[in-house]
Design an enzyme around this catalytic site. Structure first.
Site, PDB file in Angstrom:
ATOM      1  N   SER A 171      87.121  34.992  -8.184  1.00 45.33           N
ATOM      2  CA  SER A 171      87.099  34.345  -9.502  1.00 45.33           C
ATOM      3  C   SER A 171      87.081  35.405 -10.595  1.00 45.33           C
ATOM      4  O   SER A 171      86.331  36.368 -10.497  1.00 45.33           O
ATOM      5  CB  SER A 171      85.830  33.509  -9.674  1.00 45.33           C
ATOM      6  OG  SER A 171      85.650  32.673  -8.581  1.00 45.33           O
TER       7      SER A 171
ATOM      8  N   HIS B  41      95.898  24.745  -7.238  1.00 46.45           N
ATOM      9  CA  HIS B  41      95.442  26.100  -6.895  1.00 46.45           C
ATOM     10  C   HIS B  41      95.996  26.515  -5.548  1.00 46.45           C
ATOM     11  O   HIS B  41      95.272  26.982  -4.675  1.00 46.45           O
ATOM     12  CB  HIS B  41      93.913  26.170  -6.884  1.00 46.45           C
ATOM     13  CG  HIS B  41      93.338  26.156  -8.255  1.00 46.45           C
ATOM     14  ND1 HIS B  41      93.059  24.993  -8.921  1.00 46.45           N
ATOM     15  CD2 HIS B  41      93.027  27.160  -9.101  1.00 46.45           C
ATOM     16  CE1 HIS B  41      92.587  25.290 -10.120  1.00 46.45           C
ATOM     17  NE2 HIS B  41      92.557  26.580 -10.253  1.00 46.45           N
TER      18      HIS B  41
ATOM     19  N   HIS C 152      88.167  29.075   1.823  1.00 46.68           N
ATOM     20  CA  HIS C 152      86.712  29.117   2.019  1.00 46.68           C
ATOM     21  C   HIS C 152      86.304  28.212   3.185  1.00 46.68           C
ATOM     22  O   HIS C 152      86.902  27.150   3.391  1.00 46.68           O
ATOM     23  CB  HIS C 152      85.983  28.637   0.758  1.00 46.68           C
ATOM     24  CG  HIS C 152      86.185  29.517  -0.428  1.00 46.68           C
ATOM     25  ND1 HIS C 152      87.203  29.328  -1.319  1.00 46.68           N
ATOM     26  CD2 HIS C 152      85.485  30.596  -0.858  1.00 46.68           C
ATOM     27  CE1 HIS C 152      87.135  30.264  -2.260  1.00 46.68           C
ATOM     28  NE2 HIS C 152      86.101  31.040  -2.010  1.00 46.68           N
TER      29      HIS C 152
ATOM     30  N   TYR D 104      83.731  26.325   3.252  1.00 43.72           N
ATOM     31  CA  TYR D 104      83.201  25.039   2.766  1.00 43.72           C
ATOM     32  C   TYR D 104      84.308  24.002   2.536  1.00 43.72           C
ATOM     33  O   TYR D 104      84.018  22.821   2.357  1.00 43.72           O
ATOM     34  CB  TYR D 104      82.354  25.217   1.497  1.00 43.72           C
ATOM     35  CG  TYR D 104      83.057  25.803   0.304  1.00 43.72           C
ATOM     36  CD1 TYR D 104      83.996  25.077  -0.412  1.00 43.72           C
ATOM     37  CD2 TYR D 104      82.775  27.096  -0.119  1.00 43.72           C
ATOM     38  CE1 TYR D 104      84.651  25.627  -1.505  1.00 43.72           C
ATOM     39  CE2 TYR D 104      83.412  27.649  -1.217  1.00 43.72           C
ATOM     40  CZ  TYR D 104      84.347  26.907  -1.908  1.00 43.72           C
ATOM     41  OH  TYR D 104      84.991  27.452  -2.978  1.00 43.72           O
ATOM     42  N   GLU D 105      85.561  24.444   2.551  1.00 47.21           N
ATOM     43  CA  GLU D 105      86.656  23.466   2.427  1.00 47.21           C
ATOM     44  C   GLU D 105      86.821  22.686   3.732  1.00 47.21           C
ATOM     45  O   GLU D 105      87.577  21.720   3.783  1.00 47.21           O
ATOM     46  CB  GLU D 105      87.961  24.185   2.086  1.00 47.21           C
ATOM     47  CG  GLU D 105      87.946  24.825   0.700  1.00 47.21           C
ATOM     48  CD  GLU D 105      89.211  25.617   0.433  1.00 47.21           C
ATOM     49  OE1 GLU D 105      90.240  25.003   0.103  1.00 47.21           O
ATOM     50  OE2 GLU D 105      89.167  26.857   0.589  1.00 47.21           O
TER      51      GLU D 105
ATOM     52  N   ALA E 252      83.037  36.546  -6.839  1.00 43.32           N
ATOM     53  CA  ALA E 252      81.978  36.295  -7.829  1.00 43.32           C
ATOM     54  C   ALA E 252      80.734  35.984  -7.016  1.00 43.32           C
ATOM     55  O   ALA E 252      80.820  35.324  -5.975  1.00 43.32           O
ATOM     56  CB  ALA E 252      82.346  35.118  -8.706  1.00 43.32           C
TER      57      ALA E 252
ATOM     58  N   MET F 142      79.919  32.975  -1.138  1.00 44.01           N
ATOM     59  CA  MET F 142      80.385  32.091  -0.060  1.00 44.01           C
ATOM     60  C   MET F 142      81.688  32.585   0.568  1.00 44.01           C
ATOM     61  O   MET F 142      82.452  31.796   1.116  1.00 44.01           O
ATOM     62  CB  MET F 142      80.593  30.674  -0.615  1.00 44.01           C
ATOM     63  CG  MET F 142      79.375  30.098  -1.295  1.00 44.01           C
ATOM     64  SD  MET F 142      79.743  28.540  -2.120  1.00 44.01           S
ATOM     65  CE  MET F 142      78.261  28.334  -3.132  1.00 44.01           C
ATOM     66  N   SER F 143      81.943  33.873   0.450  1.00 44.76           N
ATOM     67  CA  SER F 143      83.231  34.374   0.962  1.00 44.76           C
ATOM     68  C   SER F 143      83.064  35.791   1.501  1.00 44.76           C
ATOM     69  O   SER F 143      81.962  36.209   1.835  1.00 44.76           O
ATOM     70  CB  SER F 143      84.264  34.366  -0.174  1.00 44.76           C
ATOM     71  OG  SER F 143      83.913  35.320  -1.164  1.00 44.76           O
TER      72      SER F 143
ATOM     73  N   ASN G  12      76.222  35.356 -12.196  1.00 44.60           N
ATOM     74  CA  ASN G  12      74.989  34.657 -12.605  1.00 44.60           C
ATOM     75  C   ASN G  12      73.826  35.273 -11.846  1.00 44.60           C
ATOM     76  O   ASN G  12      74.018  35.938 -10.833  1.00 44.60           O
ATOM     77  CB  ASN G  12      75.092  33.161 -12.233  1.00 44.60           C
ATOM     78  CG  ASN G  12      75.358  32.974 -10.745  1.00 44.60           C
ATOM     79  OD1 ASN G  12      76.496  33.161 -10.280  1.00 44.60           O
ATOM     80  ND2 ASN G  12      74.336  32.641  -9.996  1.00 44.60           N
TER      81      ASN G  12
ATOM     82  N   HIS H 110      78.704  25.461 -11.986  1.00 44.82           N
ATOM     83  CA  HIS H 110      79.949  26.078 -11.519  1.00 44.82           C
ATOM     84  C   HIS H 110      80.820  26.554 -12.689  1.00 44.82           C
ATOM     85  O   HIS H 110      81.389  27.645 -12.644  1.00 44.82           O
ATOM     86  CB  HIS H 110      80.729  25.099 -10.640  1.00 44.82           C
ATOM     87  CG  HIS H 110      82.055  25.623 -10.201  1.00 44.82           C
ATOM     88  ND1 HIS H 110      82.177  26.718  -9.359  1.00 44.82           N
ATOM     89  CD2 HIS H 110      83.316  25.240 -10.508  1.00 44.82           C
ATOM     90  CE1 HIS H 110      83.465  26.969  -9.171  1.00 44.82           C
ATOM     91  NE2 HIS H 110      84.175  26.098  -9.848  1.00 44.82           N
TER      92      HIS H 110
HETATM   93  N1  HPA Z   1      75.400  31.613  -4.995  1.00 48.68           N
HETATM   94  C1  HPA Z   1      76.433  31.482  -4.131  1.00 48.68           C
HETATM   95  N2  HPA Z   1      77.687  31.715  -4.481  1.00 48.68           N
HETATM   96  C2  HPA Z   1      77.927  32.110  -5.735  1.00 48.68           C
HETATM   97  C3  HPA Z   1      76.910  32.258  -6.680  1.00 48.68           C
HETATM   98  C4  HPA Z   1      75.572  31.996  -6.282  1.00 48.68           C
HETATM   99  O1  HPA Z   1      74.607  32.120  -7.063  1.00 48.68           O
HETATM  100  N3  HPA Z   1      77.501  32.668  -7.839  1.00 48.68           N
HETATM  101  C5  HPA Z   1      78.842  32.757  -7.586  1.00 48.68           C
HETATM  102  N4  HPA Z   1      79.097  32.413  -6.321  1.00 48.68           N
END
Ligand code: HPA
Length: 283
Positions: free
Chosen positions: A41, A72, A94, A96-97, A124, A222-223, A246, A258
């Site tokens: 991202s 996408h 991913h 989670y998909e 990210a 998550m990747s 974040n 998100h």
């Molecule tokens: N947790 C998991 N995945 C993420 C986060 C997070 O805080 N920020 C961006 N991807």
């Protein structure tokens, strides 16, 4: 191969399917990429500075998992950045998909079979260090695979790599030294640490973040980890960067959102892009 437990019970990708997708990609590429880059991202801007771009939609490749996010679709882009022949992947897959990890890592195996020597993984991530700020970049030194699964499950393809690959130095020491040296030369602040990959898609609870800190994680996402495992298995040198979008749950004063995570990635993306422009010719 299709008689094994995983082949019958999960959608484990077969060697023949991977090879057929790889020969399709190879046949379409108009040049030989040296470095593969997975765009996380916020890094979409790299595609805009790609010279002589050749776009290959992943939907043109046999057996490629369809994108679950409308608009996408995945794309491979071949071209030059700072004089280096690169193959970019926009739109990673991913877990989670709902995809099996063998599908998640298909793009990495395809890039490796197309002959890349080096892979740069970007993502990210949430930061676990309260001294860090959103927008900072972390050089990945090591990882925690918390998917409770491996992308290497199933019969091993000896021609690709060993059954029990060593994971002592997943993130190549020479590449990390080059990354640190370029950051120093260009006064670019580079954090470093351990990236933990969780399956998602829910963000972590504050209790899970406390657990991850005890485990030694500095960033969570998550990747990346399944991709790094497979690249290492195939002998591709790996470099990884997390864009801290974040502070993680419980460290952040506000609940995670998100849209804010995506926006932080977009805001910090250009700095990481300009750093990568300085770094690419050095690796
Ligand atoms: N947790 C998991 N995945 C993420 C986060 C997070 O805080 N920020 C961006 N991807």
């Amino acid at each position: 191969m299709d008689d094994c437990f995983y082949c019958r019970n999960v959608l484990l990708m077969l060697k023949e399917e991977i090879e057929s997708a790889a020969s399709s990609l190879k046949g379409q590429l108009s040049g030989q990429p040296r470095i593969g880059i997975v765009l996380g991202s916020g890094l979409g801007g790299l595609t805009e500075i790609l010279e002589n771009p050749q776009a290959i939609p992943t939907s043109t490749l046999p057996h490629y998992p369809p994108s679950t996010v409308e608009g996408h679709e995945g794309t491979f882009l071949l071209g030059q950045i700072a004089g280096v022949e690169v193959l970019l992947l926009k739109g990673r897959i991913h877990a989670y998909e709902g995809y099996d990890l063998s599908q998640v890592v298909l793009p990495i195996r395809l890039m490796a079979l197309c002959g890349i020597e080096t892979l740069i993984l970007t993502n990210a991530a949430g930061g676990l260090n309260s001294a860090w700020s959103p927008g900072e970049i972390m050089l990945i030194e090591d990882h925690l695979n918390l998917h409770h699964a491996s992308p290497l499950y199933g019969p091993n393809v000896e021609a690709w790599g060993p059954r029990f690959p060593d994971m002592t130095g997943v993130y190549d020491q020479d590449l990390r030294s080059a990354a640190e040296a370029v950051a120093k030369e260009t006064n670019y602040v580079l954090r470093r640490g351990v990236y933990a990959s969780c399956p998602g898609p829910q963000y972590e609870t504050p209790a899970e973040i406390k657990m991850l800190r005890v485990l030694g994680a500095d960033a969570v996402g998550m990747s990346t980890v399944p991709e790094a495992i497979v690249a290492r298995h195939m002998g591709v040198r790996v470099l990884g960067f997390s864009l801290i979008s974040n502070l993680a749950a419980g460290i952040s004063p506000t609940p995670l959102n998100h849209e804010e995570v995506v926006q932080a990635g977009l805001d910090a993306g250009p700095r990481l892009i300009s750093y990568l422009l300085d770094l690419l010719p050095k690796i």
